[in-house]
Design an enzyme around this catalytic site. Structure first.
Site, short mmCIF file in Angstrom:
data_model
loop_
_atom_site.label_atom_id
_atom_site.label_comp_id
_atom_site.label_asym_id
_atom_site.label_seq_id
_atom_site.Cartn_x
_atom_site.Cartn_y
_atom_site.Cartn_z
N ARG A 169 -1.46 -3.03 15.39
CA ARG A 169 -2.64 -2.20 15.12
C ARG A 169 -3.90 -3.06 15.07
NH1 ARG A 169 -0.38 0.11 9.85
NH2 ARG A 169 -2.49 0.90 9.46
N ARG A 229 0.83 -1.20 0.00
CA ARG A 229 0.00 0.00 0.00
C ARG A 229 0.87 1.26 0.00
NH1 ARG A 229 -4.51 1.15 4.57
NH2 ARG A 229 -2.77 1.19 6.03
P1 ATP Z 1 -5.91 2.18 7.81
O1 ATP Z 1 -4.68 1.36 7.77
O2 ATP Z 1 -7.04 1.55 7.07
O3 ATP Z 1 -5.73 3.62 7.44
P2 ATP Z 1 -5.64 2.46 10.62
O4 ATP Z 1 -6.84 2.61 11.48
O5 ATP Z 1 -4.62 1.51 11.07
O6 ATP Z 1 -6.37 2.14 9.29
P3 ATP Z 1 -5.17 5.28 10.48
O7 ATP Z 1 -6.61 5.48 10.75
O8 ATP Z 1 -4.57 5.96 9.34
O9 ATP Z 1 -4.82 3.76 10.32
O10 ATP Z 1 -4.38 5.67 11.81
C1 ATP Z 1 -2.99 5.54 11.86
C2 ATP Z 1 -2.53 5.72 13.29
O11 ATP Z 1 -2.90 7.03 13.74
C3 ATP Z 1 -3.14 4.78 14.31
O12 ATP Z 1 -2.45 3.55 14.39
C4 ATP Z 1 -3.02 5.61 15.59
O13 ATP Z 1 -1.70 5.59 16.08
C5 ATP Z 1 -3.31 7.01 15.11
N1 ATP Z 1 -4.74 7.32 15.19
C6 ATP Z 1 -5.58 7.56 14.15
N2 ATP Z 1 -6.83 7.81 14.58
C7 ATP Z 1 -6.79 7.71 15.94
C8 ATP Z 1 -7.75 7.82 16.97
N3 ATP Z 1 -9.04 8.09 16.70
N4 ATP Z 1 -7.35 7.65 18.25
C9 ATP Z 1 -6.07 7.39 18.54
N5 ATP Z 1 -5.10 7.26 17.62
C10 ATP Z 1 -5.45 7.41 16.33
MG MG Z 2 -7.10 4.76 6.54
#
Ligand code: ATP
Ligand code: MG
Length: 222
Positions: free
Chosen positions: A180, A136
């Site tokens: 994660r 990705r």
């Molecule tokens: P994806 O890989 O589909 O984008 P994800 O949920 O692992 O999903 P992001 O949403 O981009 O990835 O978030 C990346 C990181 O940012 C998380 O692992 C966390 O450290 C931080 N983060 C993002 N949103 C939050 C939240 N609502 N609360 C706490 N930490 C967050």
């Molecule tokens: Mg995302």
């Protein structure tokens, strides 16, 4: 196809395709406003802000950043957007992620008469997630996501729209993704209970976003 107004929260494990579903929804609803907490954080990191430097320490370890930080970041963003008018259709991706965040969001939205109308959890088998995340790439300013195997950019390493360089996320490696996924699985049930008890929760499952997307549209019609 026409969709009524909706205020949607997308739930789903890392790599479940929340960003891809957002893009597909925007094709159907061009005026869609979307807020991705991860995209907001990556922009802070790219802009080398103080918040960005704090956040990157948590993100690189695959840990959630503290509730207070993310609540203030997202609520500021919601205030800015709602001054311009949030529109009849908008979605959140990646926030709220804890029960505390969910109640904080409720307290922000309720006085504006803008409570969520739908919560859809994207459910993808863990093998599929682990397989796709290593390939990705992301365009940080827009949050556009590419996958070298099934959704490659037109020009290798470049964003289709701006031509700017794509980046590999520092947290998209197997070890961090496993952490994660674990964090997601721990917080998911309280959120399901919170939104399920309010009658908002729907599930859309499948191996690919092409399979999942029609199910999201179905959920939005309910
Ligand atoms: P994806 O890989 O589909 O984008 P994800 O949920 O692992 O999903 P992001 O949403 O981009 O990835 O978030 C990346 C990181 O940012 C998380 O692992 C966390 O450290 C931080 N983060 C993002 N949103 C939050 C939240 N609502 N609360 C706490 N930490 C967050
Ligand atoms: Mg995302």
């Amino acid at each position: 196809m026409t969709l009524g107004s909706f205020r949607l929260l997308l739930l789903g494990a890392p790599g479940a395709g929340k960003g891809t579903i957002t893009r597909k929804l925007r094709d159907v609803v061009p005026s869609l406003n979307s807020i991705s907490s991860g995209d907001l954080l990556r922009r802070e990191i790219q802009a080398e802000t103080k918040l960005g430097s704090i956040a990157s320490k948590y993100i690189d370890k695959g840990r959630l950043i503290p509730d207070e930080l993310i609540i203030s970041l997202v609520s500021n963003h919601i205030s800015t957007l709602s001054q311009k008018g949030m529109g009849a259709q908008w979605l959140l991706d990646g926030f709220p992620r804890t029960l505390h965040q969910a109640t904080a969001l409720h307290d922000i939205l309720e006085p504006r008469n803008q409570c969520l109308t739908h919560v859809v959890e994207l459910v993808v088998p863990e093998e599929a997630i682990l397989g796709r995340i290593e390939t990705r790439y992301v365009h940080v300013p827009s949050g556009r996501v590419y996958n070298l195997s099934y959704n490659p950019p037109k020009v290798p390493g470049r964003d289709d729209v701006t031509g700017e360089p794509l980046e590999k996320r520092s947290d998209d490696n197997e070890e961090t993704v496993k952490r994660r996924l674990k964090a997601y699985n721990e917080m998911a049930q309280p959120l399901r209970d919170f939104y399920g008890s309010r009658g908002l929760l729907h599930t859309a499952s499948g191996d690919t976003s092409d399979i999942i997307f029609p199910k999201v549209l179905e959920a939005l019609k309910k």
